[in-house]
Every structure is written in C-alpha cells, then in structure tokens.
Enzyme design. Structure first.
Site: not given
Length: 527
Positions: A302, A404
C-alpha cells in the site's frame, strides 16, 4: 470483438479511435459547467448520451492532452439520473497525447446521461482539456462473455495430440485413450490463517479446491517481531509445513506495510540510522528464514496510499527495500501490492497511471524481478473498467496477480457471490493475470469481509461460485479412440495430465504437461 489495445507513453499524435468511435462516431462535444466538488475550470468537455440500456457494458477510450499546466490528472465521470461514477482516469500532459481507457455498466436504464471530463489538480485551475479519437463501444453481456471465452481458450488452454504406436513405430488405430487432468497450472487460491493449523475439516476443504495460498497476517512484521530483536516464526513455519505437504504455491505477504497503523509500535518510535538498521534486519531475518519458499513477496504494501518509510528514510527508501529483498531471495518475484487500482478509478491515490509511474520509478532505480499486485477489495464490480486497467498494466509486461479478492460485506451473501463471479471471470480471462488469491481466511468470528463457507465448512453462495468455476476451468475426463493415424486430440486447460492407453490386452500409462504456448503439444505413447 473486444479491442485490448492500450498505451502508456505520451505520443506526438493520437492513435485512431478504437471501434471507429463506436456510438460516439461523429458525435459533438459540448461545454458544461464543472462540478462544484472538483478543482475543474468553469467549463468542461462533455458528451450527452441518450437512452442507455441497463446491463449493457461499455468500453470507453480517448486521447487527452492539456493546456495551462505541464501535467494534471484527468477524470471522466458518467453522470446519470441515479449516480455519478468514475469511468476512467489518465495523467495528461502538455504537448503530447495520453491514452485514457475505462468503461462502465449501466445498472438501470437512463434516458439521458453525461460523460464529462474534469481535471483533478488542486494547484492549477485554468487548465483546458483537449481530447481526440474518443470511442464508446457497447457490448451485450453475451458478447462480453463470448470474448472472455475466446481469451480463456487462447491463454489458459492448449491443443494436444496424443500419438499411439507400438514399439516398432506402427500407428495403432482404435486404441482406447483416457486422459485426466491431475493438476492445474493457474495458481488459484485463498488466504489462510493460523486457524487452519490442527483443523482437519478446514485443511481438507482447502486442499480439495486450491493450489495457491497466502498467509493472512502471520508473516507481517507486527506478528513475527512484536518486540524488537525477538523474531518468532513458529506459527508461519507450521503453516508453511501444511502448504509444502500439500504442494500448494504460496505468496509471501508482506515484508513491509507503509501504513503506520500496521507497523510495530517499537518501529514507529525509531528514526534515522536506527530505523534503517531495523529495516535491514527485518529483511535479512525474514528472507533468510524463508529463502526459496515463496513464489513472490509483497515487498511494500500500500505504498501509493501511505509513505511511513519514505517520510523517515528519504525518497529512495522503497528502492532500497526492493534491492535488499532481491539480494536476499534472488528467485522470488517482488511485488508492489495496492488496493483501489482495479476496483475503482475514484481513488486519486491509486489510479492506474499512479501505479505505472511508481513501477517505472523502481525500474529506473534498477529493481528487477518485480510484479504487479492488485488487492481487489470490490464493492459492485465494473468489468469494463477492470479490463481496461488490466490492459494498461499489461503494457509493462510484468506478472500481474489479483492478490486479495473479496466483495464487501455490506451485500447479502447471494449478491456477494454474483459479484465475486464477475471479478473471478474477468481476472481469469485476462491473458496477463498470472494468479488469483481470494481474501477469505476463516476465523471463529467469520472472515475479513467475505467467507466462502460457514464455520462448519458448508459452502456459502460464494463458495458455490468458486466450486462451479473450478469445475469449469478444469479439463474433465476425456476418453476416445485413436484415429486411422493413431492420433487422439483435445483442447485442455494448462497443467499436468495422466494418460492411459489400452489396445487389445496391452496397457500403457504416462504423464505429460501442458504449458502456455500457441503451438499444438504433441505427445507420443507406445504399447
């Protein structure tokens, strides 16, 4: 036919419009007032669209350049009676043309909609937008699905011809040939948690379905070293034993997480040389313990949304992390891993161009063995936008994984299943996607957002979708007779196969593999 063309370089001239412009061919732009919640100038280029039909999938593309600034992020928004939706973004420049590709699905029919362009620059307000070669092409769902199947046949399957002969090389006509796929080439799986340890029903359910896994939290820094200098890999080691015992491909998640909320407290209290020493120690400890164990690693999680390490260690911090990780495990593919890249284009931090820019920065710094990790935490999916973004990322020629995948929990389980199927079909059918992992590790209190089963490992609707697709994406038992040339042919999904041939009282058994290639695979077996 869907056109997967995409461009990431800024060109002196725009390419021709895809689909010859589609429904926008010869359609004039108008100027309308900008939206009050953006930094746009007073007027913005807009297309007016009439009578859009619910369920139609639209792919949208255009070339953009700007005046009044060196560069600026441009967003295209579809405004209809029900809602506004981002349908594509690009970072446009002055003096050359940048390619924007996106799309949308109309959930309910709309009498009139507006497709408008706005810049998202907070610093510059007097930016004018110039567009060219704009295209809007509608597809029915049947057309869209047919294109998926064509791409699956091209990328996930291969034709094989089995040649049957005797020891002298004589062709045998009429031999009974039976072929069965025993493993699949495409990595498809789910996150697992330490709850799988010692849980035989969970293990059996997982192994029956999946050939790939990722550890949900157990390898993260705050799990393995909550206190400085006291690294403990007992739990992930046990999980890795389960993975190895069942020949499951595993991803490493993650080495670092830029979000300080998920960084160990003791690390947050470090600065300068002490933080750098802790970072290097983390890489050395983790990678030495698991060298050659994981097919790829999420090096810096991220990093488009957070910048803990770059704030404290300087702008080259991420480059250093990738370089040290590569030195520690040279055979592992090293991934960026980010959310809201394929899920939406409304997040200005993680647009496709922002991702591409960071990848290129790492490349210029000398990073190799890198890959593109797309988390895929979806709300209502937008398949045309998802495909368009994958098309642009594919121009980098790097491995792409959906890492994910889940559907947000504000939907009921039936809707979750419906949306999950759309995402999985779109991912599997894109030729540049190398693997798919769902984020559905099971805990006593449920899953992060989306469960595939209940606590007794009975499938929920999402689990039924997964089972349906696993059957659809696997070659069933094939049986037939060799022809007059002693040959038997079929088109099978990539993976490992067992073949049994019977002729009279003679039987031969062998195995062969189907790998990705455009040519027919020829395999000979003798009796």
């Amino acid at each position: 036919m869907y056109d997967s063309s995409a461009y990431t370089e800024c060109k002196a001239r725009p390419e021709a419009a895809l689909y010859n412009g589609g429904v926008l061919k010869n359609k004039a732009l108008i100027l309308t007032h900008g939206r009050s919640n953006t930094a746009s100038a007073t007027y913005t280029p807009t297309f007016v669209l009439h009578n859009l039909t619910a369920g139609t999938l639209f792919t949208f593309s255009t070339w953009v350049k700007i005046k009044g600034s060196e560069s600026a992020p441009i967003r295209v928004t579809l405004a209809s009676e029900d809602e506004d939706e981002c349908v594509g973004t690009v970072v446009a420049k002055r003096g050359c043309w940048s390619f924007l590709k996106g799309g949308f699905v109309i959930p309910t029919s709309s009498n009139i909609s507006h497709l408008y362009f706005e810049h998202q620059s907070a610093e510059e307000r007097n930016i004018s937008i110039v567009i060219a070669s704009t295209s809007l092409q509608p597809f029915t769902y049947q057309q869209w699905e047919a294109n998926r199947q064509l791409r699956i046949n091209a990328a996930r399957k291969r034709v094989v011809t089995i040649h049957v002969s005797d020891k002298e090389g004589n062709r045998l006509e009429g031999a009974v040939v039976q072929v069965q796929q025993i493993s699949q080439d495409f990595p498809f799986g789910s996150a697992i948690a330490n709850t799988i340890l010692g849980n035989l029903p969970y293990q059996n359910w997982f192994v029956k379905r999946f050939n790939a896994a990722v550890f949900e939290n157990e390898l993260k820094w705050n799990a393995t070293e909550p206190e400085q200098g006291k690294a403990n890999y007992t739990i992930p080691n046990q999980m890795l034993e389960f993975v190895r015992a069942n020949q499951i491909t595993a991803r490493g998640h993650n080495i670092f997480w830029e979000n300080p909320k998920f960084t160990p407290l003791w690390v947050r209290n470090l600065t300068g040389p002490e933080l750098q020493a802790a970072v290097d120690s983390r890489i050395q400890s983790l990678m030495n313990n698991y060298k050659d164990e994981f097919v790829n690693w999420d090096v810096n999680n991220e990093m488009l949304h957070f910048d803990f390490y770059e704030q404290r260690l300087g702008p080259n911090a991420t480059l250093h992390l990738f370089q040290k990780a590569h030195q520690s495990d040279p055979l592992a593919t090293l991934f960026m891993n980010e959310y809201n890249v394929v899920e939406t284009c409304a997040d200005s931090n993680s647009t496709v161009d922002a991702y591409i820019s960071r990848i290129r920065q790492l490349k210029l710094g000398g990073v190799s063995m890198d890959g593109i990790g797309l988390q895929g935490h979806f709300s209502r999916p937008n398949p045309p936008l998802m495909r368009a973004i994958l098309d642009k990322l594919a121009t980098l020629h790097l491995p792409i994984w959906l890492t994910e995948v889940d559907i947000k929990s504000n939907f009921d389980t039936e809707t979750q299943a419906l949306y999950l199927e759309e995402v999985l079909r779109e991912g599997f059918s894109h030729t540049s996607v190398n693997g798919i992992i769902m984020w559905s590790a099971i805990h006593s209190n449920g899953c992060f957002r989306m469960c595939l089963t209940d606590n007794n490992f009975r499938n929920l609707p999402a689990g039924n979708v997964v089972d349906k697709l696993l059957m659809e994406w696997k070659t069933g038992l094939m049986k037939g007779l060799s022809d007059e040339r002693g040959s038997y042919s079929f088109n099978g999904f990539l993976g490992e196969y067992m073949v049994i041939v019977e002729y009279g009282n003679r039987t031969a058994t062998s195995t062969f593999s189907l790998n990705r290639d455009a040519e027919t695979r020829h395999f000979s077996i003798q009796l």
